[in-house]
Design an enzyme around this catalytic site. Structure first.
Site, PDB file in Angstrom:
ATOM      1  N   LYS A 185       4.248  -7.557  11.724  1.00 51.11           N
ATOM      2  CA  LYS A 185       3.495  -7.691  10.478  1.00 51.11           C
ATOM      3  C   LYS A 185       3.722  -9.058   9.844  1.00 51.11           C
ATOM      4  O   LYS A 185       4.861  -9.473   9.605  1.00 51.11           O
ATOM      5  CB  LYS A 185       3.889  -6.586   9.493  1.00 51.11           C
ATOM      6  CG  LYS A 185       3.029  -6.567   8.232  1.00 51.11           C
ATOM      7  CD  LYS A 185       3.268  -5.313   7.415  1.00 51.11           C
ATOM      8  CE  LYS A 185       2.411  -5.274   6.173  1.00 51.11           C
ATOM      9  NZ  LYS A 185       2.546  -4.020   5.422  1.00 51.11           N
ATOM     10  N   ARG A 223      -1.263   4.599  12.960  1.00 53.53           N
ATOM     11  CA  ARG A 223      -0.210   3.938  13.748  1.00 53.53           C
ATOM     12  C   ARG A 223      -0.570   3.913  15.225  1.00 53.53           C
ATOM     13  O   ARG A 223      -1.198   4.840  15.731  1.00 53.53           O
ATOM     14  CB  ARG A 223       1.125   4.669  13.563  1.00 53.53           C
ATOM     15  CG  ARG A 223       1.622   4.664  12.124  1.00 53.53           C
ATOM     16  CD  ARG A 223       2.902   5.417  11.969  1.00 53.53           C
ATOM     17  NE  ARG A 223       3.304   5.521  10.563  1.00 53.53           N
ATOM     18  CZ  ARG A 223       4.329   6.213  10.122  1.00 53.53           C
ATOM     19  NH1 ARG A 223       5.077   6.906  10.983  1.00 53.53           N
ATOM     20  NH2 ARG A 223       4.621   6.247   8.845  1.00 53.53           N
ATOM     21  N   ARG A 225       0.828  -1.194   0.000  1.00 48.82           N
ATOM     22  CA  ARG A 225       0.000   0.000   0.000  1.00 48.82           C
ATOM     23  C   ARG A 225       0.865   1.248   0.000  1.00 48.82           C
ATOM     24  O   ARG A 225       1.965   1.270   0.495  1.00 48.82           O
ATOM     25  CB  ARG A 225      -0.904  -0.044   1.241  1.00 48.82           C
ATOM     26  CG  ARG A 225      -1.969   1.024   1.301  1.00 48.82           C
ATOM     27  CD  ARG A 225      -2.994   0.650   2.363  1.00 48.82           C
ATOM     28  NE  ARG A 225      -3.879   1.769   2.672  1.00 48.82           N
ATOM     29  CZ  ARG A 225      -3.675   2.605   3.677  1.00 48.82           C
ATOM     30  NH1 ARG A 225      -2.627   2.448   4.462  1.00 48.82           N
ATOM     31  NH2 ARG A 225      -4.508   3.595   3.903  1.00 48.82           N
TER      32      ARG A 225
END
Length: 328
Positions: free
Chosen positions: A186, A325, A121
Site C-alpha cells: 500500500k 481482499r 476508510r
C-alpha cells in the site's frame, strides 16, 4: 518563569534541522535564546510529532534524512486561482478541518505536515508523522448530487496515479475502491465524505494520504505491507520526489476532476482505472459478508461497482464499508 512552548518555536527548530546534517546543540540553543535543557525539551516534542531526530555526543542533533516543508505560497501559485490552499503544521485530521470550514470558501484544500488523528476508510487510523508523507483534503460543493458519486473514489484514484506517474513512480495499481498499490504494497489511500440533502446541494470532502518518505520507526501500528514513494523511486534508480511538486500535481488533478464531475462523471477515468486494476482476474473474497463472497475479480461496471465472478454468477460489489481482499 519558563516561556511555554509554542508552535512557531518548534517549527523554527524543524527548519534548522531540515538539511539533515549534524547541528551543534550549543549553537541551536544559542540561536533560539534558550538553555541546552530547553532545547532538549523541544527536541523531545518534535520526536512526539514523529520526526526521526538523532542525537550524538559531541555532534549534536540531526534529522535521519533531509525534510522538505510544504510551501503554501508555492502551492497557491501552482494551482487554479479559484482554489484556496492552506498549509497547516498540525491538525487532528485534514478531512475534519475542511469539513468544518465555511462552504462559501469552496473549492478549498488543506494540507498538513502532521495529523494527530488521521483517518482512513472504515475508521482506521492513518499514520501521519511530521513532514514524512502527504496529508491533503479538498472540498467541493456541487449544485446537485452527481449521479455517479459512488464512483468518485475511483476517479480520484486515477488522479493520484497520474500525479505519482508525473513524479516518476511506475507500477502503480489501484485496489478497489480506494487504495494505491505499488509492488503489492500500500502506497496511499482515499477517504471521501459528503454532506447535503438528496434534493439540494452536495458538499464532498476528498481526503488523500500518500506515503512519501516515512521510515519503519515512524510506521508503528501499520498492519499491512506498505511502501513509500521514495522507496519506489529508489527501486527504479530515480531521485526522491519533491513533496511540493507531488502536492501541486494532486491539487491540479483533483480540481480538474471535481470541476467537471457533475457533467462528465466517472466515464473519463473508467478505462484508465481498468488498466490499473490491481485485482483483475485474481481470486478475491469479501470477509464481511455472510455467507462469504469469493470469486474472480472481473473489473468494474459503468458506475464503479466491482464485479466478482462466483459459482452463482457475477456479483456487483458497491463501496460503502465493504472490504475486498485478494486471496494469497
Amino acid at each position: 518563569m519558563a516561556r511555554p512552548l509554542v508552535e512557531e518555536d518548534l517549527l523554527l527548530l524543524v527548519d534548522a534541522l531540515a538539511p539533515g546534517e549534524w547541528q551543534s546543540g550549543e549553537a541551536l540553543a544559542a540561536a533560539a535564546g534558550m538553555t541546552r535543557a530547553g532545547l532538549a525539551k523541544r527536541v523531545a516534542h518534535l520526536r512526539e510529532w514523529g520526526l526521526p531526530i538523532e542525537s550524538k555526543f559531541g555532534q549534536g542533533y540531526r534529522l535521519a534524512r533531509p525534510l522538505e516543508r510544504l510551501d503554501e505560497q508555492r502551492l497557491r501559485d501552482a494551482v487554479p486561482h479559484d482554489l484556496r490552499v492552506d498549509v497547516l503544521p498540525l491538525v487532528d485530521s485534514t478531512n475534519r478541518v475542511v469539513m468544518d470550514a465555511d462552504p462559501a470558501d469552496d473549492p478549498q484544500a488543506v494540507l498538513a505536515e502532521h495529523q494527530t488523528a488521521g483517518r482512513g476508510r472504515r475508521g482506521r487510523d492513518w499514520r501521519s508523522p511530521f513532514g514524512a508523507n502527504l496529508y491533503l483534503s479538498t472540498a467541493w460543493t456541487f449544485p446537485m448530487w452527481p449521479q455517479q458519486l459512488p464512483a468518485l473514489s475511483l476517479s480520484v484514484g486515477v488522479v493520484c496515479a497520474r500525479a505519482l506517474h508525473a513524479s516518476g513512480v511506475d507500477g502503480i495499481r489501484l485496489k478497489w475502491p480506494n487504495d494505491l498499490w505499488v509492488a503489492e504494497r500500500k502506497l496511499g489511500g482515499i477517504l471521501i465524505e459528503q454532506r447535503g440533502e438528496s434534493s439540494g446541494t452536495c458538499r464532498v470532502i476528498v481526503g488523500v494520504g500518500i506515503n512519501v518518505s516515512m521510515d519503519k520507526s515512524q510506521a508503528g501500528g501499520i498492519d499491512q505491507p506498505w511502501i513509500t514513494v521514495d522507496e519506489a523511486l529508489q527501486r527504479a534508480g530515480r531521485p526522491p520526489v519533491s513533496r511540493n511538486h507531488l502536492a501541486a500535481e494532486l491539487l491540479h488533478g483533483l480540481h480538474e476532476c471535481l470541476s467537471r464531475y457533475t457533467v462528465k462523471g466517472f466515464e473519463p477515468y473508467r478505462d484508465e482505472w481498468l488498466g490499473l486494476d490491481a485485482l483483475r482476474d485474481r481470486e478475491v473474497h469479501v470477509p464481511d459478508t455472510d455467507p462469504k463472497v469469493r470469486g474472480i475479480g472481473r473489473g468494474i461496471d459503468a458506475n464503479g461497482a466491482f464485479l466478482i465472478e462466483t459459482p452463482q454468477g457475477v456479483k456487483a460489489l458497491f463501496g460503502g464499508d465493504v472490504s475486498l481482499r485478494a486471496v494469497k
